[in-house]
Design a protein around this motif. Structure first.
Motif, PDB file in Angstrom:
ATOM      1  N   VAL A   1       0.837  -1.205   0.000  1.00 13.25           N
ATOM      2  CA  VAL A   1       0.000   0.000   0.000  1.00 13.25           C
ATOM      3  C   VAL A   1       0.870   1.253   0.000  1.00 13.25           C
ATOM      4  N   VAL A   2       1.909   1.252   0.870  1.00 10.83           N
ATOM      5  CA  VAL A   2       2.730   2.458   1.034  1.00 10.83           C
ATOM      6  C   VAL A   2       3.714   2.621  -0.125  1.00 10.83           C
ATOM      7  N   PHE A   3       4.493   1.546  -0.389  1.00  9.77           N
ATOM      8  CA  PHE A   3       5.624   1.685  -1.312  1.00  9.77           C
ATOM      9  C   PHE A   3       5.295   1.349  -2.764  1.00  9.77           C
ATOM     10  N   VAL A   4       4.059   0.947  -3.043  1.00 13.27           N
ATOM     11  CA  VAL A   4       3.668   0.704  -4.436  1.00 13.27           C
ATOM     12  C   VAL A   4       2.539   1.640  -4.844  1.00 13.27           C
ATOM     13  N   HIS A   5       1.412   1.580  -4.103  1.00 11.98           N
ATOM     14  CA  HIS A   5       0.240   2.363  -4.509  1.00 11.98           C
ATOM     15  C   HIS A   5       0.409   3.859  -4.177  1.00 11.98           C
ATOM     16  N   ALA A   6       0.794   4.173  -2.972  1.00  9.25           N
ATOM     17  CA  ALA A   6       0.872   5.585  -2.561  1.00  9.25           C
ATOM     18  C   ALA A   6       2.150   6.263  -3.043  1.00  9.25           C
ATOM     19  N   LEU A   7       3.231   5.497  -3.146  1.00 11.97           N
ATOM     20  CA  LEU A   7       4.523   6.117  -3.459  1.00 11.97           C
ATOM     21  C   LEU A   7       4.550   6.749  -4.843  1.00 11.97           C
ATOM     22  N   ARG A   8       3.915   6.124  -5.826  1.00 11.19           N
ATOM     23  CA  ARG A   8       4.002   6.597  -7.202  1.00 11.19           C
ATOM     24  C   ARG A   8       3.511   8.042  -7.340  1.00 11.19           C
ATOM     25  N   ASN A   9       2.397   8.361  -6.702  1.00 13.60           N
ATOM     26  CA  ASN A   9       1.874   9.720  -6.808  1.00 13.60           C
ATOM     27  C   ASN A   9       2.543  10.680  -5.832  1.00 13.60           C
ATOM     28  N   SER A  10       2.909  10.180  -4.653  1.00  8.10           N
ATOM     29  CA  SER A  10       3.487  11.081  -3.652  1.00  8.10           C
ATOM     30  C   SER A  10       4.905  11.501  -4.000  1.00  8.10           C
ATOM     31  N   VAL A  11       5.572  10.766  -4.889  1.00  3.87           N
ATOM     32  CA  VAL A  11       6.952  11.092  -5.216  1.00  3.87           C
ATOM     33  C   VAL A  11       7.041  12.207  -6.269  1.00  3.87           C
ATOM     34  N   LEU A  12       5.905  12.545  -6.893  1.00  4.58           N
ATOM     35  CA  LEU A  12       5.925  13.566  -7.942  1.00  4.58           C
ATOM     36  C   LEU A  12       6.486  14.912  -7.477  1.00  4.58           C
ATOM     37  N   PRO A  13       6.007  15.462  -6.353  1.00  4.96           N
ATOM     38  CA  PRO A  13       6.579  16.750  -5.924  1.00  4.96           C
ATOM     39  C   PRO A  13       8.079  16.684  -5.648  1.00  4.96           C
ATOM     40  N   LEU A  14       8.534  15.507  -5.177  1.00  4.23           N
ATOM     41  CA  LEU A  14       9.962  15.374  -4.869  1.00  4.23           C
ATOM     42  C   LEU A  14      10.795  15.383  -6.147  1.00  4.23           C
ATOM     43  N   ILE A  15      10.253  14.796  -7.207  1.00  2.00           N
ATOM     44  CA  ILE A  15      10.969  14.814  -8.489  1.00  2.00           C
ATOM     45  C   ILE A  15      11.070  16.251  -9.009  1.00  2.00           C
TER      46      ILE A  15
ATOM     47  N   LEU B   1      18.930  23.786 -17.043  1.00  2.00           N
ATOM     48  CA  LEU B   1      18.793  22.341 -17.216  1.00  2.00           C
ATOM     49  C   LEU B   1      18.053  21.703 -16.052  1.00  2.00           C
ATOM     50  N   GLY B   2      18.257  22.228 -14.852  1.00  4.28           N
ATOM     51  CA  GLY B   2      17.555  21.700 -13.687  1.00  4.28           C
ATOM     52  C   GLY B   2      16.054  21.872 -13.816  1.00  4.28           C
ATOM     53  N   ASN B   3      15.619  23.060 -14.244  1.00  2.00           N
ATOM     54  CA  ASN B   3      14.190  23.297 -14.453  1.00  2.00           C
ATOM     55  C   ASN B   3      13.640  22.428 -15.575  1.00  2.00           C
ATOM     56  N   LEU B   4      14.424  22.291 -16.636  1.00  2.00           N
ATOM     57  CA  LEU B   4      13.989  21.471 -17.763  1.00  2.00           C
ATOM     58  C   LEU B   4      13.871  20.011 -17.356  1.00  2.00           C
ATOM     59  N   LEU B   5      14.840  19.535 -16.569  1.00  2.00           N
ATOM     60  CA  LEU B   5      14.818  18.150 -16.094  1.00  2.00           C
ATOM     61  C   LEU B   5      13.591  17.884 -15.242  1.00  2.00           C
ATOM     62  N   ALA B   6      13.230  18.848 -14.397  1.00  2.00           N
ATOM     63  CA  ALA B   6      12.046  18.686 -13.546  1.00  2.00           C
ATOM     64  C   ALA B   6      10.791  18.534 -14.386  1.00  2.00           C
ATOM     65  N   ASP B   7      10.664  19.343 -15.433  1.00  2.00           N
ATOM     66  CA  ASP B   7       9.481  19.267 -16.289  1.00  2.00           C
ATOM     67  C   ASP B   7       9.419  17.933 -17.029  1.00  2.00           C
ATOM     68  N   ILE B   8      10.570  17.485 -17.526  1.00  2.00           N
ATOM     69  CA  ILE B   8      10.589  16.223 -18.284  1.00  2.00           C
ATOM     70  C   ILE B   8      10.243  15.044 -17.387  1.00  2.00           C
ATOM     71  N   LEU B   9      10.867  14.991 -16.200  1.00  2.00           N
ATOM     72  CA  LEU B   9      10.602  13.881 -15.275  1.00  2.00           C
ATOM     73  C   LEU B   9       9.150  13.878 -14.827  1.00  2.00           C
ATOM     74  N   TYR B  10       8.612  15.071 -14.608  1.00  2.45           N
ATOM     75  CA  TYR B  10       7.214  15.166 -14.185  1.00  2.45           C
ATOM     76  C   TYR B  10       6.293  14.606 -15.258  1.00  2.45           C
ATOM     77  N   GLY B  11       6.587  14.902 -16.514  1.00  5.20           N
ATOM     78  CA  GLY B  11       5.776  14.400 -17.611  1.00  5.20           C
ATOM     79  C   GLY B  11       5.902  12.903 -17.782  1.00  5.20           C
ATOM     80  N   ILE B  12       7.101  12.356 -17.496  1.00 11.87           N
ATOM     81  CA  ILE B  12       7.297  10.907 -17.622  1.00 11.87           C
ATOM     82  C   ILE B  12       6.549  10.157 -16.531  1.00 11.87           C
ATOM     83  N   ILE B  13       6.629  10.670 -15.300  1.00 12.86           N
ATOM     84  CA  ILE B  13       5.981   9.997 -14.174  1.00 12.86           C
ATOM     85  C   ILE B  13       4.464  10.087 -14.266  1.00 12.86           C
ATOM     86  N   ASP B  14       3.951  11.256 -14.629  1.00  9.59           N
ATOM     87  CA  ASP B  14       2.503  11.463 -14.675  1.00  9.59           C
ATOM     88  C   ASP B  14       2.075  11.747 -16.107  1.00  9.59           C
ATOM     89  N   PRO B  15       1.586  10.755 -16.839  1.00  5.53           N
ATOM     90  CA  PRO B  15       1.202  10.953 -18.246  1.00  5.53           C
ATOM     91  C   PRO B  15       0.106  11.998 -18.424  1.00  5.53           C
TER      92      PRO B  15
END
Length: 316
Positions: free
Chosen positions: A228-242, A297-311
């Motif tokens: 529940v924690v490390f599979v279901h909840a982690l995927r969405n909760s990690v977005l802000p950290l990325i 590049l840091g800002n660009l990387l954040a946008d790209i990773l965010y798009g990959i994680i959350d379609p």
């Protein structure tokens, strides 16, 4: 996504130009004359005038800027006033040392912050959560250079577990274990500061995720708490950290510059601080441009990773 990346890169060009203009003007108007520093006790008006002409410092500031800009557009960052070496070669020598401590500290801090923030959220409002929160606030409010000094005093001077600085010899062959022994304290300085901030964001994000309907549904279906924690909840909760990872890269690189000065570590930071002390303008401007590029590049990387994680938020 490709069009979006290209558009962001094009939008970053005016920002980088603005950074170069402001940096160039500020560096040249602050007190301190490189000609006087270079001549030292041999300073005379005649020698100063001749050296100024040879370095191009006798020209108007705007003309110096456009000459410098024209050179860097073709990859020519000039030669160091002090060392008479190619600035590009000096940066290429120092950059791997800086990247080593930044990459190691970022990867370790990111993984540990995800785990620590998730566990804090699961055990929220317990003694464990409160103790870790206090420690995180303490570390987060501490400047990286001050934490570095504390680590030097305790681990290098008092108990002598690690060297206080350097990597033995920048130009000599260095054994892996010897190198690892020397970078422990610089990496620890950046790691502790990064973990403290990122774990706070992860804890907050995970707390919200654990209250969502899909998490309750997973529990009702009989999923284990680990899943529940490390599979279901982690995927969405990690977005802000990325997102924070991309935005924090410039801060981490800037923090590494201070840390390298404290540990006499031969990376970009030590090169930068020595250049500032000697008013070595070509090196100062080259490192400034490098920091500007890292920010973009840091800002660009954040946008790209965010798009990959959350379609759902991919740009079209």
């Amino acid at each position: 996504m490709l069009k979006y990346i290209i558009r962001r890169i094009l939008e970053a060009i005016p920002t980088l130009l603005g950074v170069t203009v402001i940096s160039f003007v500020l560096i040249h108007i602050v007190p301190g004359n490189p000609v006087r520093i270079l001549l030292g006790n041999h300073y005379t008006l005649e020698r100063a005038a001749a050296l100024s002409r040879s370095l191009g410092l006798n020209k108007p500031l705007w003309e110096q800027y456009f000459i410098w800009l024209g050179h860097i557009l073709v990859g020519n960052f000039g030669y160091s006033y002090v060392y008479n070496k190619s600035v590009v070669n000096m940066i290429l020598t120092a950059l791997p040392h800086t990247l080593a401590i930044v990459v190691i500290s970022v990867m370790a801090a990111h993984l540990f912050a995800i785990f620590l923030g998730s566990v804090q959220a699961y055990y929220q409002n317990t003694i464990f959560d409160q103790v870790v929160t206090v420690i995180n606030y303490f570390l987060y409010s501490m400047p990286s250079f001050w934490l570095g000094l504390l680590l030097v005093i305790f681990f290098a001077i008092d108990i002598k577990w690690f060297p206080s600085g350097g990597i033995v010899n920048q130009n000599a062959h260095i054994g892996f274990l010897n190198w690892l022994h020397h970078i422990v304290l610089p990496v620890a300085s950046l790691f502790l500061i990064s973990v403290a901030g990122w774990a706070r964001y992860m804890r907050s994000s995970m707390r919200e995720a654990l209250l969502q309907d899909y998490v309750r549904t997973a529990r009702m279906k009989g999923a284990t708490e680990f899943r529940v924690v490390f599979v279901h909840a982690l995927r969405n909760s990690v977005l802000p950290l990325i997102t924070m990872l991309g935005l924090s890269l410039p801060v981490l690189v800037a923090g590494a510059l201070f840390v390298e000065e404290i540990f006499n570590y031969p990376g970009m930071g030590l090169l930068y601080w020595n250049a500032i002390s000697n008013r070595d303008y070509p090196i100062i401007m080259a490192v400034t441009v490098f920091l500007g590029v890292v920010t973009v590049l840091g800002n660009l990387l954040a946008d790209i990773l965010y798009g990959i994680i959350d379609p759902r938020i991919r740009y079209r």
